[in-house]
Each structure stands twice: as C-alpha cells, then as structure tokens.
Write an enzyme that holds these catalytic residues in place. Structure first.
Site, short mmCIF file in Angstrom:
data_model
loop_
_atom_site.label_atom_id
_atom_site.label_comp_id
_atom_site.label_asym_id
_atom_site.label_seq_id
_atom_site.Cartn_x
_atom_site.Cartn_y
_atom_site.Cartn_z
N GLY A 235 0.78 -1.23 0.00
CA GLY A 235 0.00 0.00 0.00
C GLY A 235 0.82 1.28 0.00
O GLY A 235 0.28 2.34 0.35
N LYS B 95 8.88 8.59 -7.67
CA LYS B 95 9.08 7.15 -7.46
C LYS B 95 10.16 6.75 -8.46
O LYS B 95 9.85 6.34 -9.59
CB LYS B 95 7.79 6.36 -7.68
N SER C 200 9.07 -1.57 -10.88
CA SER C 200 9.07 -2.84 -11.61
C SER C 200 7.64 -3.17 -12.03
O SER C 200 6.68 -2.62 -11.48
CB SER C 200 9.62 -3.97 -10.74
N ASP D 163 2.36 2.75 -10.85
CA ASP D 163 2.46 3.52 -9.61
C ASP D 163 2.90 4.96 -9.86
O ASP D 163 2.28 5.89 -9.33
CB ASP D 163 3.42 2.83 -8.63
N GLU E 288 8.86 7.79 -2.91
CA GLU E 288 8.31 6.45 -2.69
C GLU E 288 9.33 5.41 -3.14
O GLU E 288 9.84 5.45 -4.27
CB GLU E 288 7.00 6.26 -3.46
N GLY E 289 9.63 4.49 -2.25
CA GLY E 289 10.59 3.44 -2.56
C GLY E 289 10.00 2.36 -3.44
O GLY E 289 8.92 2.51 -4.03
N VAL E 290 10.70 1.25 -3.53
CA VAL E 290 10.26 0.12 -4.36
C VAL E 290 10.35 -1.13 -3.49
O VAL E 290 11.35 -1.38 -2.81
CB VAL E 290 11.12 0.00 -5.64
#
Length: 223
Positions: free
Chosen positions: A14, A37, A41, A52, A115-117
């Site tokens: 989320g 971001k 992937s 995203d 925002e990371g991954v």
C-alpha cells in the site's frame, strides 16, 4: 521544506495508496506537494497511467507524459530491480539514484515524498538494497505495512533493521489488506505494543474516489 521517504515491509502493501492519500490531503489544504518514485518494476510502457508513478502523477494533477521527471528506472519484469535490470540490461546506478533523489528534494519548497520500491531490503543492484538508498538520504521514513496474517512479524523485523541503521521512523502506517483474516484494529494495536513508542496508524481499504481518510491528517501531523 519537508521530505519523507515512504517505504514498506514488502511489495504490494500500500505504499502508493498511502502516498496518494497524503498528496490529496495536502493539496486540499493548499500545500505545495510533489512526489517521485524513481524505480518501478512491472511497468507497462503501453499503459503508463496505470503504473504507480502514473497514479502519483494523477494525484499531483499532472499528465502521465511527465513520467520521466519522477521515475527514471522503469522495468517491465515484475521482479526486484536488481533482477529486472539484469534481465533487461538497464541497471540501476546507485549513485545516480541517490543524486536523482537529492536533487528532487532540494528543488522543492514544501512537501516532497520519495516512494521506494518493494520492501526495505529489496536489492537495487549487485551490492545495494533499498535500505542503503534510505541511509544515503537520511530522510524521515513512513513504514507502510499490510494487515495480512504475518505482517506483525514482518513489520517488527523491519523496525529492528531500521533501528540498527539509526533511521528516523516518523510512523508506521498499516494499510488494510484485502480479505485478511487479521482485523485491522487488532493488528495496529499489537504492532504498537512492540514499536518502541513509534506511532502506528491504521487505514481501512477505501475506494479510489473516496475522500481522504482522517488518518491522513494524523500522519501529516507527525511529519
């Protein structure tokens, strides 16, 4: 200016949902907000708006054609970036990633979200994981978790690892998982008992067009 890194205990817990909710809340309050971001992937080049970063751009009120500005490393394979990069011949250059993130932070005047991954230990290349990226930036973190069975152990383990790196966790956000047997409220309360005074906030599943949940105001107050 405030910059926050939004990370997770794993994939599909989320992170983007939470980031979008915060964007909507801040924009409704008249704040200047931006988000990036840098790595994604499972990206479909034929439908960038559904990705995203595409969803983030929509929340920011910007077209999907701006995707290069917020997402530099895009992989079609739904794999960890290091694995997808090896498969597709487009590596994530760690120092370039850190520089891309720092320039985004410096170039914004109010609230910036990175925002990371995947989760905190997802490999970015042969020698670096997401936690190395976060350590290089030294920004306050929001740790997003699901409410699925098993999330308590995953979340507390992530907090232990982050503590060893002396990372500043502003809050843990538990985003309700679909059809989980674990009640959201009990999951939040249990994590909070072991979270060393870190605020733990639960957010129920919401339709995409729903008004921002009051929990987002609580999160913003901690940033």
């Amino acid at each position: 200016m405030t910059a926050i890194f939004i990370t997770g205990t794993g994939t599909d817990v989320g992170k983007t949902f939470v980031t979008v909710g915060l964007i909507h809340h801040l924009r409704a309050a008249g704040r200047m907000v931006d988000a990036i971001k840098p790595v994604v992937s499972g990206f479909d080049a034929d439908d960038p708006a559904s990705s995203d970063p595409g969803v983030l751009l929509e929340a920011l009120g910007r077209p999907a054609t701006d995707i290069d500005r917020i997402c530099r490393w895009r992989f079609a394979a739904p794999l960890a970036p290091a694995m997808a990069a090896k498969k597709e011949g487009h590596p994530v250059e760690f120092h370039a990633l850190v520089d891309f993130s720092r320039r985004a932070v410096v170039g914004h005047r109010d609230m910036m979200f990175i925002e990371g991954v995947g989760g905190i230990m997802v490999p970015l290349d042969e020698t670096h994981t997401v936690i190395d990226w976060m350590t290089a930036l030294r920004l306050p973190l929001l740790l997003v978790a699901g409410s699925y069975v098993g999330t308590i152990s995953h979340t507390l383990t992530a907090l232990q690892v982050l503590a060893r790196r002396n990372m500043d966790v502003a809050a843990v956000v538990v985003s309700e998982s679909a059809e989980s047997a674990a009640p959201l409220e009990e999951t939040v309360a249990t994590i909070a008992r072991f979270a060393d005074s870190i605020e733990v906030i639960g957010i129920p599943r919401l339709p995409r067009d729903a008004s921002p949940h009051p929990a987002f105001a609580r999160i913003v107050a901690l940033l």
